[in-house]
Design a protein around this motif. Structure first.
Motif, PDB file in Angstrom:
ATOM      1  N   ARG A  68      -4.926  18.170  17.133  1.00 55.50           N
ATOM      2  CA  ARG A  68      -4.888  19.551  16.766  1.00 55.50           C
ATOM      3  C   ARG A  68      -6.520  19.400  15.979  1.00 55.50           C
ATOM      4  O   ARG A  68      -7.419  19.981  16.103  1.00 55.50           O
ATOM      5  CB  ARG A  68      -4.127  20.018  15.810  1.00 55.50           C
ATOM      6  CG  ARG A  68      -2.607  20.575  16.743  1.00 55.50           C
ATOM      7  CD  ARG A  68      -2.045  21.464  15.904  1.00 55.50           C
ATOM      8  NE  ARG A  68      -1.274  20.640  14.786  1.00 55.50           N
ATOM      9  CZ  ARG A  68      -0.208  19.935  15.040  1.00 55.50           C
ATOM     10  NH1 ARG A  68       0.510  20.019  16.154  1.00 55.50           N
ATOM     11  NH2 ARG A  68       0.380  19.245  14.041  1.00 55.50           N
ATOM     12  N   GLU A  69      -6.358  18.232  15.222  1.00 55.38           N
ATOM     13  CA  GLU A  69      -7.654  18.029  14.313  1.00 55.38           C
ATOM     14  C   GLU A  69      -9.020  17.907  15.114  1.00 55.38           C
ATOM     15  O   GLU A  69     -10.044  18.457  15.100  1.00 55.38           O
ATOM     16  CB  GLU A  69      -7.674  16.990  13.386  1.00 55.38           C
ATOM     17  CG  GLU A  69      -6.634  17.133  12.085  1.00 55.38           C
ATOM     18  CD  GLU A  69      -6.618  15.928  11.514  1.00 55.38           C
ATOM     19  OE1 GLU A  69      -7.587  15.108  11.424  1.00 55.38           O
ATOM     20  OE2 GLU A  69      -5.794  15.784  10.500  1.00 55.38           O
ATOM     21  N   LEU A  70      -8.747  17.165  16.126  1.00 56.18           N
ATOM     22  CA  LEU A  70     -10.122  16.859  17.229  1.00 56.18           C
ATOM     23  C   LEU A  70     -10.254  18.073  18.039  1.00 56.18           C
ATOM     24  O   LEU A  70     -11.301  18.366  18.412  1.00 56.18           O
ATOM     25  CB  LEU A  70      -9.625  15.495  18.132  1.00 56.18           C
ATOM     26  CG  LEU A  70      -9.460  14.322  17.317  1.00 56.18           C
ATOM     27  CD1 LEU A  70      -9.138  13.487  18.545  1.00 56.18           C
ATOM     28  CD2 LEU A  70     -11.000  13.944  16.975  1.00 56.18           C
ATOM     29  N   ALA A  71      -9.220  18.932  18.376  1.00 57.77           N
ATOM     30  CA  ALA A  71      -9.553  20.014  19.244  1.00 57.77           C
ATOM     31  C   ALA A  71     -10.519  20.900  18.454  1.00 57.77           C
ATOM     32  O   ALA A  71     -11.471  21.687  18.984  1.00 57.77           O
ATOM     33  CB  ALA A  71      -8.115  20.842  19.562  1.00 57.77           C
ATOM     34  N   ALA A  72     -10.216  20.901  16.990  1.00 59.33           N
ATOM     35  CA  ALA A  72     -11.020  21.745  16.177  1.00 59.33           C
ATOM     36  C   ALA A  72     -12.446  21.405  16.269  1.00 59.33           C
ATOM     37  O   ALA A  72     -13.510  22.216  15.850  1.00 59.33           O
ATOM     38  CB  ALA A  72     -10.554  21.760  14.756  1.00 59.33           C
ATOM     39  N   GLU A  73     -12.856  20.305  16.607  1.00 54.14           N
ATOM     40  CA  GLU A  73     -14.071  19.575  16.892  1.00 54.14           C
ATOM     41  C   GLU A  73     -14.673  19.663  18.359  1.00 54.14           C
ATOM     42  O   GLU A  73     -15.592  19.168  18.299  1.00 54.14           O
ATOM     43  CB  GLU A  73     -14.374  18.152  16.218  1.00 54.14           C
ATOM     44  CG  GLU A  73     -13.869  18.328  14.721  1.00 54.14           C
ATOM     45  CD  GLU A  73     -13.692  16.894  14.238  1.00 54.14           C
ATOM     46  OE1 GLU A  73     -14.531  15.758  14.385  1.00 54.14           O
ATOM     47  OE2 GLU A  73     -12.609  16.524  13.594  1.00 54.14           O
ATOM     48  N   GLU A  74     -13.874  20.403  19.011  1.00 57.88           N
ATOM     49  CA  GLU A  74     -14.316  20.416  20.552  1.00 57.88           C
ATOM     50  C   GLU A  74     -14.208  19.438  21.261  1.00 57.88           C
ATOM     51  O   GLU A  74     -14.926  18.844  22.112  1.00 57.88           O
ATOM     52  CB  GLU A  74     -15.755  21.169  20.625  1.00 57.88           C
ATOM     53  CG  GLU A  74     -15.922  22.589  20.008  1.00 57.88           C
ATOM     54  CD  GLU A  74     -17.181  23.194  20.249  1.00 57.88           C
ATOM     55  OE1 GLU A  74     -17.931  22.650  20.905  1.00 57.88           O
ATOM     56  OE2 GLU A  74     -17.203  24.353  20.020  1.00 57.88           O
ATOM     57  N   ILE A  75     -13.064  18.406  20.799  1.00 50.26           N
ATOM     58  CA  ILE A  75     -12.899  17.275  21.568  1.00 50.26           C
ATOM     59  C   ILE A  75     -11.668  17.661  22.176  1.00 50.26           C
ATOM     60  O   ILE A  75     -10.628  17.693  21.881  1.00 50.26           O
ATOM     61  CB  ILE A  75     -12.899  16.055  20.571  1.00 50.26           C
ATOM     62  CG1 ILE A  75     -13.923  15.861  19.909  1.00 50.26           C
ATOM     63  CG2 ILE A  75     -12.195  14.706  21.240  1.00 50.26           C
ATOM     64  CD1 ILE A  75     -14.020  14.685  18.876  1.00 50.26           C
ATOM     65  N   THR A  76     -11.597  17.132  23.653  1.00 49.53           N
ATOM     66  CA  THR A  76     -10.501  17.470  24.232  1.00 49.53           C
ATOM     67  C   THR A  76      -9.389  16.171  24.203  1.00 49.53           C
ATOM     68  O   THR A  76      -9.979  15.064  24.249  1.00 49.53           O
ATOM     69  CB  THR A  76     -10.691  17.606  25.881  1.00 49.53           C
ATOM     70  OG1 THR A  76     -11.755  18.768  25.894  1.00 49.53           O
ATOM     71  CG2 THR A  76      -9.458  17.778  26.600  1.00 49.53           C
ATOM     72  N   VAL A  77      -8.149  16.466  23.944  1.00 50.51           N
ATOM     73  CA  VAL A  77      -7.065  15.496  23.868  1.00 50.51           C
ATOM     74  C   VAL A  77      -6.178  15.765  24.986  1.00 50.51           C
ATOM     75  O   VAL A  77      -5.438  16.799  25.256  1.00 50.51           O
ATOM     76  CB  VAL A  77      -6.578  15.538  22.363  1.00 50.51           C
ATOM     77  CG1 VAL A  77      -5.455  14.394  22.428  1.00 50.51           C
ATOM     78  CG2 VAL A  77      -7.476  15.124  21.653  1.00 50.51           C
ATOM     79  N   ARG A  78      -5.730  14.794  25.552  1.00 45.37           N
ATOM     80  CA  ARG A  78      -4.896  14.863  26.616  1.00 45.37           C
ATOM     81  C   ARG A  78      -3.629  13.747  26.335  1.00 45.37           C
ATOM     82  O   ARG A  78      -3.883  12.527  26.321  1.00 45.37           O
ATOM     83  CB  ARG A  78      -5.258  14.081  28.047  1.00 45.37           C
ATOM     84  CG  ARG A  78      -6.208  15.422  28.648  1.00 45.37           C
ATOM     85  CD  ARG A  78      -7.134  15.048  29.915  1.00 45.37           C
ATOM     86  NE  ARG A  78      -6.166  14.373  30.864  1.00 45.37           N
ATOM     87  CZ  ARG A  78      -6.844  13.734  31.974  1.00 45.37           C
ATOM     88  NH1 ARG A  78      -8.007  14.201  32.374  1.00 45.37           N
ATOM     89  NH2 ARG A  78      -6.246  13.186  32.827  1.00 45.37           N
ATOM     90  N   LEU A  79      -2.516  14.090  25.998  1.00 49.97           N
ATOM     91  CA  LEU A  79      -1.232  13.228  25.417  1.00 49.97           C
ATOM     92  C   LEU A  79      -0.366  12.885  26.540  1.00 49.97           C
ATOM     93  O   LEU A  79      -0.244  13.787  27.607  1.00 49.97           O
ATOM     94  CB  LEU A  79      -0.636  13.959  24.224  1.00 49.97           C
ATOM     95  CG  LEU A  79      -1.420  14.309  23.127  1.00 49.97           C
ATOM     96  CD1 LEU A  79      -0.540  14.965  21.959  1.00 49.97           C
ATOM     97  CD2 LEU A  79      -1.925  12.927  22.533  1.00 49.97           C
ATOM     98  N   GLY A  80       0.231  11.991  26.555  1.00 43.76           N
ATOM     99  CA  GLY A  80       1.197  11.581  27.591  1.00 43.76           C
ATOM    100  C   GLY A  80       0.714  11.433  28.963  1.00 43.76           C
ATOM    101  O   GLY A  80       1.211  11.302  30.051  1.00 43.76           O
ATOM    102  N   ASP A  81      -0.817  10.914  29.033  1.00 40.21           N
ATOM    103  CA  ASP A  81      -1.232  11.036  30.151  1.00 40.21           C
ATOM    104  C   ASP A  81      -2.415   9.905  30.221  1.00 40.21           C
ATOM    105  O   ASP A  81      -3.373   9.812  30.794  1.00 40.21           O
ATOM    106  CB  ASP A  81      -1.874  12.057  30.566  1.00 40.21           C
ATOM    107  CG  ASP A  81      -2.674  12.170  32.017  1.00 40.21           C
ATOM    108  OD1 ASP A  81      -3.613  13.100  32.245  1.00 40.21           O
ATOM    109  OD2 ASP A  81      -2.124  11.530  32.604  1.00 40.21           O
ATOM    110  N   GLY A  82      -2.002   8.704  29.406  1.00 35.36           N
ATOM    111  CA  GLY A  82      -2.943   7.734  29.207  1.00 35.36           C
ATOM    112  C   GLY A  82      -3.428   6.869  30.266  1.00 35.36           C
ATOM    113  O   GLY A  82      -4.415   6.092  30.344  1.00 35.36           O
ATOM    114  N   ALA A  83      -2.801   7.222  31.524  1.00 38.50           N
ATOM    115  CA  ALA A  83      -2.949   6.374  32.633  1.00 38.50           C
ATOM    116  C   ALA A  83      -3.967   6.764  33.638  1.00 38.50           C
ATOM    117  O   ALA A  83      -3.955   6.167  34.571  1.00 38.50           O
ATOM    118  CB  ALA A  83      -1.591   5.630  33.395  1.00 38.50           C
TER     119      ALA A  83
END
Length: 484
Positions: free
Chosen positions: A53-68
């Motif tokens: 959530r913190e990174l999304a506020a800085e326009e950084i996309t985060v994908r969780l549970g999808d590290g592979a």
């Protein structure tokens, strides 16, 4: 490899693997340079979601549970240190022709033309202590410096912060580097560097001792002034011999004995330099007394004398005066849980070395005391304990074993120290430490040392080694309070 400028990252699609401290630091730094950043992490817990959530506020996309999964269009992968080289994400990157590097590599690439020199420190044990000693010595010389890297301060933040907002630029950085970080830093070229020691560790990550040593040895590649090695550990000298260094770079040894030419060592309680003097065949320069190492904490353990010599060698390679070595060592105070004096009661000394999370560290700790009641055990991480027990058996008054893999230590004691009394605590809750300290106090005699040097990781019982050490100190405090 030419050194890119920050502008070279603008517009690139960079995938950052891992939402740890270094991953978040790298993601923010690269986004700030104009890169399009996606962070992937295999976890999907509350901690990861909060960071996302913190990174999304800085326009950084985060994908969780999808590290592979490698995001489509990725130009570069920046990995956190803990991700294994055989991770599916990296296999996908290799198949797509995409480079994988670590945050240390990014920091190295982002250095400006007038960047501070890097003095690198690695080894199985002693890295943090040596780096902090080195920073203290450099500061005593009047240099603007910082202890950075694996020690906790993300090095990308330090490099990008150089001279910003009127901040004083650094003259030199004392850089702690883990084997993981070195694996992912192919273009790193330090001013001078040291491998303190080598012993089996993290083999599940590296795959073999040979691969682990090779990654440690990367710290010597391209050194310009000095490759510092441990004269008591031939494997470190072998890494120097194998390194491709700049013309004129010297091999400098350190030893707890009398130094030969091009070495630092100890003569009658004095740290001396026969490397950075005009006539090293016939001259020796006094640097400090052994008692200057963490003064007030008693006689320093042999491995901390070795750490001080390594730090002194790197500082001398950078041109630091002898007086600054002495003053820096006097000003240095060890971190908690590293052979930390906790208390003395009824003639028995209680020492917390919870940071001894592998057999090599525990061996150094056990070698520092003559008569020991040893508190050991935890997660063995694939280690064996026969050599450790065999070397330390004569010093043991007794042993108290805790943790999930304590049976491995108990069996080694039965083979190599059958006369040593052993208390095996069949519990892995955090309260076991109180019982362990009580049992150790019962076994100890005046003049003995009760030593917490677990030779194992802590996560079976505690959040980390700090919490384990704190539990030990609390237990000793309870013991003293109850008995007085």
């Amino acid at each position: 490899m030419s050194t890119p400028s920050p502008a070279d990252f603008a517009g690139q699609h960079i995938t950052v693997a891992g939402l740890g401290v270094s991953g978040i630091s790298a993601a923010r730094a690269l986004a700030g340079l104009g890169a399009r950043v996606t962070v992937v992490d295999g976890g999907d817990g509350d901690k990861q979601r909060a960071a996302a959530r913190e990174l999304a506020a800085e326009e950084i996309t985060v994908r969780l549970g999808d590290g592979a999964t490698l995001p489509e269009g990725t130009d570069l992968v920046v990995t956190s240190p803990g991700w294994k080289p055989d991770s599916p994400l990296f296999a996908a990157a290799a198949a797509a022709g995409v480079d994988v590097v670590g945050d240390v590599e990014i920091a190295w690439r982002l250095r400006g033309p007038d960047a501070a020199a890097w003095l690198g420190v690695t080894g199985t044990n002693g890295k943090t202590t040596t780096v902090r000693m080195l920073a203290s010595i450099l500061a005593a010389e009047g240099l603007h410096t910082a202890a950075v890297g694996n020690i906790g301060t993300p090095i990308v933040d330090v490099v990008l912060g150089q001279g910003q907002d009127g901040a004083q630029p650094y003259d030199v950085l004392a850089v702690e580097l883990s084997s993981y970080q070195l694996h992912w830093a192919p273009s790193l070229r330090a001013h001078s560097a040291v491998v303190l020691n080598l012993a089996p560790d993290h083999l599940d990550w590296h795959g073999s001792m040979q691969a682990y040593a090779a990654d440690k040895g990367r710290i010597y590649e391209g050194n310009t002034v000095a490759c510092v090695y441990n004269a008591a550990d031939k494997a470190t000298e072998d890494l120097v011999r194998e390194a491709d260094v700049e013309e004129g770079c010297r091999a400098i040894g350190f030893t707890l004995g009398t130094p030969g030419p091009s070495q630092l060592g100890v003569v009658e309680g004095i740290l001396v330099d026969r490397a950075f003097v005009e006539n090293r065949q016939q001259q020796a320069q006094e640097l400090a007394e052994v008692s200057d190492i963490a003064p007030g904490s008693g006689t320093p353990a042999p491995h901390n004398i070795a750490n001080a010599l390594a730090a002194a060698a790197l500082a001398r390679a950078f041109g630091v005066r002898p007086a600054a070595v002495r003053d820096g060592l006097r000003a240095f105070h060890p971190d908690a849980h590293r052979i930390q004096h906790v208390a003395e009661r009824d003639g028995v000394t209680y020492i917390d070395d919870s940071k001894a999370t592998n057999t090599h560290a525990a061996e150094a700790s056990l070698a520092a005391y003559e008569h020991i009641v040893w508190i050991a055990g935890g997660l063995a991480k694939g280690a064996t304990f026969d050599e450790l027990v065999r070397k330390s058996a004569a010093r043991l008054r007794g042993a108290v074993l805790i943790g999930a893999d304590r049976a491995l230590i108990r069996e080694a004691l039965a083979r190599h120290a059958p006369d040593v009394p052993v208390v095996d605590l069949d519990r892995t809750d955090t309260g076991a430490m109180s019982e362990a300290v009580r049992e150790a106090a019962r076994l100890a005699e005046p003049g003995d040392t009760v030593l917490l040097a677990p030779a194992c990781a802590s996560m079976d019982m505690f959040v980390n080694y700090n919490k384990r050490g704190e539990a030990f100190a609390d237990a000793v405090g309870e013991l003293t309070a109850r008995d007085h």
